[in-house]
Motif scaffolding. Structure first.
Motif, PDB file in Angstrom:
ATOM      1  N   VAL A 183       0.841  -1.239  -0.132  1.00  0.00           N
ATOM      2  CA  VAL A 183      -0.045   0.059  -0.055  1.00  0.00           C
ATOM      3  C   VAL A 183       0.871   1.328   0.039  1.00  0.00           C
ATOM      4  O   VAL A 183       1.443   1.848   1.108  1.00  0.00           O
ATOM      5  N   SER A 184       1.093   1.536  -1.302  1.00  0.00           N
ATOM      6  CA  SER A 184       2.195   2.778  -1.180  1.00  0.00           C
ATOM      7  C   SER A 184       1.289   4.192  -1.645  1.00  0.00           C
ATOM      8  O   SER A 184       0.259   3.912  -1.940  1.00  0.00           O
ATOM      9  N   PRO A 185       1.859   5.368  -1.336  1.00  0.00           N
ATOM     10  CA  PRO A 185       1.047   6.496  -1.577  1.00  0.00           C
ATOM     11  C   PRO A 185       0.628   6.487  -3.082  1.00  0.00           C
ATOM     12  O   PRO A 185       1.413   6.291  -3.852  1.00  0.00           O
ATOM     13  N   VAL A 186      -0.589   6.996  -3.347  1.00  0.00           N
ATOM     14  CA  VAL A 186      -0.991   7.375  -4.587  1.00  0.00           C
ATOM     15  C   VAL A 186      -0.905   8.800  -5.165  1.00  0.00           C
ATOM     16  O   VAL A 186      -1.184   9.333  -5.908  1.00  0.00           O
ATOM     17  N   GLY A 187      -0.549   9.517  -3.846  1.00  0.00           N
ATOM     18  CA  GLY A 187      -0.796  11.073  -4.013  1.00  0.00           C
ATOM     19  C   GLY A 187      -0.017  11.669  -2.626  1.00  0.00           C
ATOM     20  O   GLY A 187      -0.023  11.020  -1.776  1.00  0.00           O
ATOM     21  N   LEU A 188       0.141  13.119  -2.922  1.00  0.00           N
ATOM     22  CA  LEU A 188       0.862  13.862  -1.807  1.00  0.00           C
ATOM     23  C   LEU A 188       0.238  15.257  -1.814  1.00  0.00           C
ATOM     24  O   LEU A 188      -0.181  15.770  -2.946  1.00  0.00           O
ATOM     25  N   ILE A 189       0.102  15.727  -0.699  1.00  0.00           N
ATOM     26  CA  ILE A 189      -0.315  17.210  -0.498  1.00  0.00           C
ATOM     27  C   ILE A 189       0.613  17.972   0.308  1.00  0.00           C
ATOM     28  O   ILE A 189       1.233  17.556   1.380  1.00  0.00           O
TER      29      ILE A 189
ATOM     30  N   ARG B 132      -4.174  31.100   8.822  1.00  0.00           N
ATOM     31  CA  ARG B 132      -3.142  31.552   7.961  1.00  0.00           C
ATOM     32  C   ARG B 132      -3.711  31.239   6.287  1.00  0.00           C
ATOM     33  O   ARG B 132      -4.298  30.288   6.204  1.00  0.00           O
ATOM     34  N   PRO B 133      -3.271  32.190   5.352  1.00  0.00           N
ATOM     35  CA  PRO B 133      -3.584  31.937   4.026  1.00  0.00           C
ATOM     36  C   PRO B 133      -2.453  30.716   3.726  1.00  0.00           C
ATOM     37  O   PRO B 133      -1.373  30.954   3.997  1.00  0.00           O
ATOM     38  N   PHE B 134      -2.977  29.918   2.702  1.00  0.00           N
ATOM     39  CA  PHE B 134      -1.698  29.011   2.192  1.00  0.00           C
ATOM     40  C   PHE B 134      -2.431  28.212   0.830  1.00  0.00           C
ATOM     41  O   PHE B 134      -3.703  28.509   0.274  1.00  0.00           O
ATOM     42  N   ILE B 135      -1.493  27.762   0.028  1.00  0.00           N
ATOM     43  CA  ILE B 135      -1.951  27.294  -1.198  1.00  0.00           C
ATOM     44  C   ILE B 135      -1.250  25.617  -0.943  1.00  0.00           C
ATOM     45  O   ILE B 135      -0.297  25.465  -0.262  1.00  0.00           O
ATOM     46  N   ALA B 136      -2.163  24.590  -1.319  1.00  0.00           N
ATOM     47  CA  ALA B 136      -1.695  23.185  -1.091  1.00  0.00           C
ATOM     48  C   ALA B 136      -1.898  22.618  -2.492  1.00  0.00           C
ATOM     49  O   ALA B 136      -2.695  22.850  -3.018  1.00  0.00           O
ATOM     50  N   GLU B 137      -0.566  21.944  -2.734  1.00  0.00           N
ATOM     51  CA  GLU B 137      -0.422  21.151  -4.268  1.00  0.00           C
ATOM     52  C   GLU B 137      -0.916  19.673  -3.766  1.00  0.00           C
ATOM     53  O   GLU B 137      -0.278  19.183  -3.044  1.00  0.00           O
TER      54      GLU B 137
ATOM     55  N   ALA C 214       2.480  10.520  -6.728  1.00  0.00           N
ATOM     56  CA  ALA C 214       3.433   9.895  -6.120  1.00  0.00           C
ATOM     57  C   ALA C 214       4.599  10.307  -6.393  1.00  0.00           C
ATOM     58  O   ALA C 214       5.761  10.341  -5.686  1.00  0.00           O
ATOM     59  N   LYS C 215       4.794  10.491  -7.791  1.00  0.00           N
ATOM     60  CA  LYS C 215       6.119  11.323  -8.289  1.00  0.00           C
ATOM     61  C   LYS C 215       6.328  12.539  -8.168  1.00  0.00           C
ATOM     62  O   LYS C 215       7.349  13.074  -8.764  1.00  0.00           O
ATOM     63  N   GLY C 216       5.484  13.402  -7.798  1.00  0.00           N
ATOM     64  CA  GLY C 216       5.232  14.779  -7.541  1.00  0.00           C
ATOM     65  C   GLY C 216       4.825  15.658  -8.747  1.00  0.00           C
ATOM     66  O   GLY C 216       5.021  16.916  -8.560  1.00  0.00           O
ATOM     67  N   ASN C 217       4.156  15.049  -9.652  1.00  0.00           N
ATOM     68  CA  ASN C 217       3.519  15.757 -10.742  1.00  0.00           C
ATOM     69  C   ASN C 217       1.966  16.400 -10.255  1.00  0.00           C
ATOM     70  O   ASN C 217       1.337  15.605  -9.768  1.00  0.00           O
ATOM     71  N   GLU C 218       1.937  17.576 -10.448  1.00  0.00           N
ATOM     72  CA  GLU C 218       0.895  18.439  -9.991  1.00  0.00           C
ATOM     73  C   GLU C 218      -0.421  17.816 -10.566  1.00  0.00           C
ATOM     74  O   GLU C 218      -0.444  17.664 -11.836  1.00  0.00           O
ATOM     75  N   ILE C 219      -1.449  17.652  -9.839  1.00  0.00           N
ATOM     76  CA  ILE C 219      -2.915  17.261 -10.233  1.00  0.00           C
ATOM     77  C   ILE C 219      -3.826  18.588  -9.997  1.00  0.00           C
ATOM     78  O   ILE C 219      -4.472  18.845 -11.199  1.00  0.00           O
ATOM     79  N   PHE C 220      -3.710  18.934  -8.950  1.00  0.00           N
ATOM     80  CA  PHE C 220      -4.682  20.368  -8.956  1.00  0.00           C
ATOM     81  C   PHE C 220      -4.166  20.742  -7.541  1.00  0.00           C
ATOM     82  O   PHE C 220      -3.376  20.216  -6.770  1.00  0.00           O
TER      83      PHE C 220
END
Length: 276
Positions: free
Chosen positions: A69-75, A91-96, A100-106
C-alpha cells in the motif's frame, strides 16, 4: 490501475478550462472509490510550537493485498513562514495535490479567514469549485460549489461527531469524510490526523436513487457518484476540516500538552498524599 473505479465526468464551468484536460489530470487520483489522507508528524511543532507547512500522504485502501500500500498522492502546503507563526490555523496558504512522483494534479487555495473559511479547488490556476463554511455556535456547516452551482452541503451536529456527510439538494448521501482515531499518543501529542474519504461505487440504489448502507466489503454504495471536479472540491473540504476543526498549536509548552502534563503531576501528587 489498482483500486480505480469509473466515475462520471463533470463539466467545469470556468470558461478558460478545457474539460478534457481537467478529466485527464484528475482521473489518476480521483477515480478511486476511497482515499485515506494522513497528515505527517510535524516534529518542530511538537517540540517548539513552531508552525510548519502541512504535509499529507494519500493512500488507496483498496490496493490488492498482494501489493504494497504505497502512496498514490501527496499534499504539500506552501505558505509564508511569518504568517504561519502569527495566524496559525487562520493563515492563508496554497496546497498542491500531486501524484506519488510529485506531478501536480490540482491545487487548493485558502485565503486568510477570521471567522468563516473558504477554500478553492483550482486546476491550472483556474477555479473549479469552492467550499464555504457557515458559522454556527456548535455545528460545523459547509456549502460545496462547482462553479456557481451548489452540489453538496455538510451539516455536522457538533464537536462530538467526527463524520462529515455530504448531501445533495435532495438530501441524498454523495460522499463521507471520516476523521479517524490513530491512537491516544498520536492524538494527544502529535496532531497527526487521518481522514478517510468515501466517494462510493455506483450501485442499484432505491426508488429515491440512492443507497445508504455499506456492503459486506465495507464499501459505500451510491446511485450517482460525484464527478471528478466535485471530488476535487470534496478533497479541498478535507483539508479545510483539518485546519478548521482538528488543528491546534502544538509544542511541549502549548496549552493542550501543558494541561495534560499538569493533570498527570497533580494526580501523582494526590496519590502520594493518600498513600502517606
Amino acid at each position: 490501475m489498482a483500486g480505480e473505479e469509473d466515475a462520471p465526468s463533470g463539466i467545469c464551468l470556468h470558461q478558460d478550462l478545457d474539460p478534457a484536460r481537467v478529466q485527464a489530470k484528475l482521473k489518476p487520483l480521483l477515480s478511486r472509490a476511497r482515499l485515506i489522507i494522513t497528515r505527517k508528524v510535524e516534529w518542530a511543532s511538537i517540540m517548539f510550537a513552531y508552525a510548519q507547512e502541512s504535509r499529507y500522504i494519500i493512500k488507496d485502501p483498496r490496493t490488492p493485498r498482494r501489493k504494497t500500500v504505497s502512496p498514490v498522492g501527496l499534499i504539500r502546503e506552501k505558505s509564508n513562514v511569518i504568517l504561519r507563526q502569527l495566524l496559525r490555523t487562520r493563515r492563508p496558504f496554497i496546497a498542491e495535490f500531486t501524484d506519488a512522483k510529485g506531478n501536480e494534479i490540482f491545487t487548493v487555495r485558502r485565503p486568510f479567514r477570521w471567522i468563516n473559511s473558504s477554500i478553492y479547488a483550482e486546476v491550472d490556476g483556474k477555479e473549479v469549485g469552492v467550499v464555504h463554511s457557515r458559522w454556527h455556535l456548535w455545528r460545523r456547516n459547509y456549502d460545496l460549489y462547482l462553479g456557481n452551482r451548489q452540489f453538496a452541503v455538510v451539516e455536522n451536529p457538533g464537536f462530538w461527531s467526527w463524520s462529515f456527510t455530504l448531501l445533495d439538494e435532495d438530501d441524498n448521501l454523495v460522499a463521507i469524510i471520516d476523521r479517524k482515531i490513530r491512537g491516544v499518543g498520536l492524538e494527544l501529542f502529535t496532531g497527526a490526523a487521518q481522514y478517510e474519504v468515501w466517494f462510493g461505487d455506483a450501485g442499484k440504489g432505491t426508488d429515491k436513487g440512492f443507497c445508504l448502507a455499506k456492503d459486506m466489503d465495507n464499501d459505500l454504495r451510491v446511485f450517482l457518484p460525484l464527478d471528478l471536479p466535485e471530488r476535487a472540491v470534496a478533497l479541498a473540504l478535507a483539508v479545510s476540516l483539518d485546519h478548521d476543526c482538528f488543528s491546534r498549536r502544538l509544542g511541549w509548552c502549548s496549552p493542550p500538552v501543558a494541561i495534560e502534563l499538569t493533570h498527570v503531576l497533580v494526580s501523582f501528587r494526590v496519590l502520594r498524599l493518600l498513600g502517606a
